[in-house]
Scaffold this active site. Structure first.
Site, PDB file in Angstrom:
ATOM      1  N   ASP A 170       0.822  -1.206   0.000  1.00 15.30           N
ATOM      2  CA  ASP A 170       0.000   0.000   0.000  1.00 15.30           C
ATOM      3  C   ASP A 170       0.863   1.266   0.000  1.00 15.30           C
ATOM      4  OD1 ASP A 170      -2.048   1.810   0.348  1.00 15.30           O
ATOM      5  OD2 ASP A 170      -2.296   1.405   2.477  1.00 15.30           O
ATOM      6  N   ASP A 172      -2.202   5.664  -5.235  1.00 10.76           N
ATOM      7  CA  ASP A 172      -2.450   4.777  -4.094  1.00 10.76           C
ATOM      8  C   ASP A 172      -2.735   3.350  -4.554  1.00 10.76           C
ATOM      9  OD1 ASP A 172      -3.079   3.660  -1.699  1.00 10.76           O
ATOM     10  OD2 ASP A 172      -4.757   4.976  -1.245  1.00 10.76           O
TER      11      ASP A 172
END
Lengths: 44, 323
Positions: free
Chosen positions: B32, B213
């Site tokens: 992430d 992201d």
């Protein structure tokens, strides 16, 4: 010197909810919150 | 209906394996770029989600080191509590010795997620005490030759996607990488010039920011801008979702994200998702705080189209069309 790690694509929760017609309020009640995500890490 | 826990998860999908401890214990984690910490469940966690996932057994690891620092993190409707600990973490053959990470003792809302924990690849946060992100430790320990990592996110469901550390493999992209400086050192935000459709600017008129992201699946923006785009693509609201006619996908214009003077088109086939006979818009609202500048989150919808290089050494992001 480069390392390549394989990734697997999993079904997203939104896709699961879309399939189950359970998406009501998902986006509205539990929005992805950037500031909160940033703040989370500061708690360690 | 098992409803509540599912609603509380953030969007995610690409997952890889890591090992922690000596001998190694294996975990599936979400890589992430939108967060910076590593955490996995512990065997002492009694929450229901911990029984469903791989849990770390500290006493089985000869390199484990405990601390009395509390690990306490909250996502919108999920939370984790535990301790900050140290152990050897392996990503492939990369080894980070004495890597600080969170070991959860209590979890709420993670029952049905298909991963055990999260491995954050964001910048180290200023207020994190001693919890250096794994990428920083790999770089500090001289394990990687260049302070870069890159994502190739394949649209193939099961395989083909990779994250690479320490360099960039040209086989995963076409043409040259276009470099964009991060707009604020400390997170993977970049400046966007505009977002347009059919040659008309539809959002980000005076420029805006975007977070690249890998922990988000969709394209998220401010309510006004997303509403305008939904209207333009004739998406109609159904149960808080927006759907378009599946027959119309071929006629819808691409959404063009102009970054550093270069256009990055996202075709309708990417921003519309066909599922169970419906065609859903992958543009979603991201509520903003008062006085917050316009910020978009470019998740996998964008990152599947564009190979992305995250260059910590030069505080920049490289983008090129994925193969």
């Amino acid at each position: 010197c480069m390392v390549i790690i394989p990734l697997r694509q999993m079904k997203t929760m939104r896709e699961t909810l879309r399939e189950r017609n359970l998406l009501t309020n998902f986006s509205e009640e539990h929005p992805y919150n950037l500031s909160q995500k940033a703040a989370n890490d500061q708690n360690i | 209906i098992y409803h509540h826990p599912l609603r509380s998860y953030k969007d995610f999908s690409y997952i890889g394996n890591i090992n922690i401890g000596t001998p190694p214990q294996e975990f599936q984690v979400l890589f992430d770029t939108g967060s910076s910490s590593l955490w996995v469940p512990s065997i002492y966690c009694q929450s229901s989600s911990c029984y469903k996932h791989n849990s770390f057994v500290p006493c089985n690891s000869s390199t484990f080191k405990a601390t009395n620092k509390i690990f306490d993190t909250n996502y919108t409707a999920t939370s984790i509590k535990g301790y900050l600990v140290y152990d050897t973490v392996r990503i492939g053959n990369l080894v980070s010795v004495a890597q600080p990470f969170g070991l959860s003792l209590k979890e709420f809302g993670f029952d049905d997620v298909p991963f055990d924990g999260i491995l954050g690849l964001g910048y180290p946060r200023r207020t994190v005490t001693g919890a250096n992100p794994i990428f920083d430790n790999l770089w500090k320990q001289g394990v990687i030759s260049e302070p870069v990592f890159a994502f190739y996110l394949s649209s193939q469901k099961e395989n083909g996607s990779v994250v690479m550390f320490g360099g960039v493999n040209r086989a995963y992209y076409k043409g040259e990488l276009n470099w964009v400086p991060v707009s604020q050192v400390g997170s993977w935000h970049i400046n966007i010039d505009s977002i347009s459709m059919n040659g008309t600017v539809v959002a980000c008129k005076r420029g805006c920011q975007a977070l690249l992201d890998t922990g988000t699946a969709f394209l998220r923006g401010p309510r006004g801008s997303v509403s305008k785009i939904q209207k333009l693509i004739h998406a109609r609201p159904i149960d808080r979702e927006h759907v378009v006619s599946c027959q119309a996908i071929g006629t819808l214009p691409p959404a063009v994200f102009t970054i550093n003077g270069i256009d990055y088109p996202v075709p309708a086939q990417a921003y519309i998702q066909s599922l169970s006979g419906y065609c859903f818009s992958n543009f979603l609202v991201r509520p903003q705080r008062v006085n917050e500048s316009e910020t978009w989150i470019l998740g996998e919808v964008f990152l599947r189209l564009y190979f992305s290089v995250f260059d910590r050494g030069n505080n920049r992001i490289g983008l090129a069309p994925a193969v």
